[in-house]
Design an enzyme around this catalytic site. Structure first.
Site, PDB file in Angstrom:
ATOM      1  CE  LYS A 131      17.616  40.084  55.734  1.00 53.04           C
ATOM      2  NZ  LYS A 131      17.439  41.400  55.136  1.00 53.04           N
TER       3      LYS A 131
ATOM      4  NE  ARG B 125      12.454  39.659  50.857  1.00 47.77           N
ATOM      5  CZ  ARG B 125      13.304  38.682  51.122  1.00 47.77           C
ATOM      6  NH1 ARG B 125      13.822  38.537  52.313  1.00 47.77           N
ATOM      7  NH2 ARG B 125      13.649  37.830  50.174  1.00 47.77           N
TER       8      ARG B 125
HETATM    9  N1  HH2 Z   1      16.598  40.518  52.340  1.00 46.95           N
HETATM   10  C1  HH2 Z   1      16.950  39.454  51.587  1.00 46.95           C
HETATM   11  C2  HH2 Z   1      16.578  39.367  50.250  1.00 46.95           C
HETATM   12  N2  HH2 Z   1      15.841  40.333  49.667  1.00 46.95           N
HETATM   13  N3  HH2 Z   1      14.703  42.392  49.813  1.00 46.95           N
HETATM   14  C3  HH2 Z   1      14.347  43.464  50.526  1.00 46.95           C
HETATM   15  N4  HH2 Z   1      13.626  44.442  49.957  1.00 46.95           N
HETATM   16  N5  HH2 Z   1      14.700  43.615  51.857  1.00 46.95           N
HETATM   17  C4  HH2 Z   1      15.437  42.676  52.501  1.00 46.95           C
HETATM   18  O1  HH2 Z   1      15.738  42.867  53.695  1.00 46.95           O
HETATM   19  C5  HH2 Z   1      15.851  41.507  51.765  1.00 46.95           C
HETATM   20  C6  HH2 Z   1      15.456  41.403  50.396  1.00 46.95           C
HETATM   21  C7  HH2 Z   1      17.767  38.368  52.206  1.00 46.95           C
HETATM   22  O2  HH2 Z   1      16.982  37.356  52.752  1.00 46.95           O
HETATM   23  P1  HH2 Z   1      16.552  35.979  52.018  1.00 46.95           P
HETATM   24  O3  HH2 Z   1      15.839  36.236  50.739  1.00 46.95           O
HETATM   25  O4  HH2 Z   1      15.791  35.193  53.010  1.00 46.95           O
HETATM   26  O5  HH2 Z   1      17.896  35.216  51.752  1.00 46.95           O
HETATM   27  P2  HH2 Z   1      18.842  35.051  50.490  1.00 46.95           P
HETATM   28  O6  HH2 Z   1      19.299  36.399  50.063  1.00 46.95           O
HETATM   29  O7  HH2 Z   1      19.964  34.179  50.992  1.00 46.95           O
HETATM   30  O8  HH2 Z   1      18.058  34.380  49.394  1.00 46.95           O
END
Ligand code: HH2
Length: 275
Positions: A214, A250
């Site tokens: 992040k 995650r």
């Molecule tokens: N962070 C993201 C998405 N979903 N769900 C939970 N429970 N906790 C988190 O910290 C979290 C999440 C954001 O990361 P990512 O899926 O890699 O990116 P994007 O939202 O751009 O798809």
């Protein structure tokens, strides 16, 4: 912490064109399946499938578009592997369809505030649900995050959402909490939460922590412009989460996280033995 002596590992599988780290890499069912099987091989305990980016500034997508992205991949993974699948969505209709297709956990970044039917859908579906804290909404959440006391406010929010879920019929044992690192939070807010994860664990629900790659990690290492160069920082957070008693992390980098957590657990066990 779990019976494994370390947190479970949730591998991120974004079937989106625009996710901040892996956007566009796995958005065919075949590429998604290959990545899913690779993560299982690397030691992922869960696969977190998402069809809508929630990165800061992300534009919303329709439920139809989200379903078109995720359902073929969920079906393909389900046919090829028994690995548990979670669905990362805040739309109750998408959660219902994903669970009908084989997902068995609902990961909701809005803590069941995303749709009018979210609370009742979670009760009907009777699968574990992750309730995550977010201040604001993805399009604007990083513009001016503000808290008087971020740890107390996030704790109070998560408890309030857990109460709301239970009042709607969700079993207490089905509820997971997540501080939502990066969701309406400055670097200082994220660090304050990471320094107080034990207080969140003490709320009495299993805690999920998601910091992998992040943006706040870049603030601590300005050279890490490319999200894929944030592995060191991501591992540092995974270890902090493990030591605080988090139940799941995650992550994008499953293999490296498995290794870091295994070494950390072995050191902790040796220390306990020597004491
Ligand atoms: N962070 C993201 C998405 N979903 N769900 C939970 N429970 N906790 C988190 O910290 C979290 C999440 C954001 O990361 P990512 O899926 O890699 O990116 P994007 O939202 O751009 O798809």
């Amino acid at each position: 912490m779990t019976a494994l002596g370390r947190p479970l590992i949730m591998g991120v599988l974004n079937l989106t064109p625009d996710s901040f780290s892996d956007g566009g890499r796995f958005n065919t069912p075949r590429a998604a399946l290959e990545r899913a099987l690779e993560m299982v091989d690397e030691g992922a305990d869960w696969l977190d499938v998402g069809g809508e980016s929630t990165r800061p500034g992300a534009e919303p997508v329709s439920a139809a578009e989200e379903l078109a992205r995720i359902l073929p991949a969920i079906r393909a993974i389900r046919a090829a592997s028994p690995a548990p699948i979670s669905i990362d969505t805040f739309k109750p209709d998408v959660a219902r369809a994903a669970i009908a297709a084989g997902a068995t956990l609902w990961n909701d970044v809005t803590a069941l505030r995303g749709g009018a039917g979210s609370l009742s859908a979670a009760a009907d579906l009777a699968v574990p649900v992750v309730l995550m804290h977010m201040q604001g909404e993805p399009r604007t959440m990083q513009q001016a995050p503000h808290y008087e006391d971020v740890v107390s406010e996030v704790s109070a929010f998560l408890l309030e959402r857990a109460e709301a879920a239970m009042a709607a019929g969700v079993a207490r044992s089905a509820i997971w909490l997540d501080p939502g690192l990066g969701f309406g939070k400055t670097v200082a807010h994220n660090l304050a939460l990471l320094g107080a994860l034990d207080r969140l664990v003490a709320l009495g629900f299993p805690l999920l922590v998601g910091a992998s790659r992040k943006g706040f990690l870049r603030a601590l290492d300005p050279a890490a412009v490319d999200p894929a160069r944030r592995l060191g920082g991501s591992l540092a957070v995974a270890l902090a989460a493990a030591r605080a008693g988090a139940a799941m992390v995650r992550v994008h980098d499953v293999r490296d996280t498995v290794q870091a957590l295994a070494v950390d657990a072995a050191i902790a066990a040796a220390g306990a033995h020597a004491a």
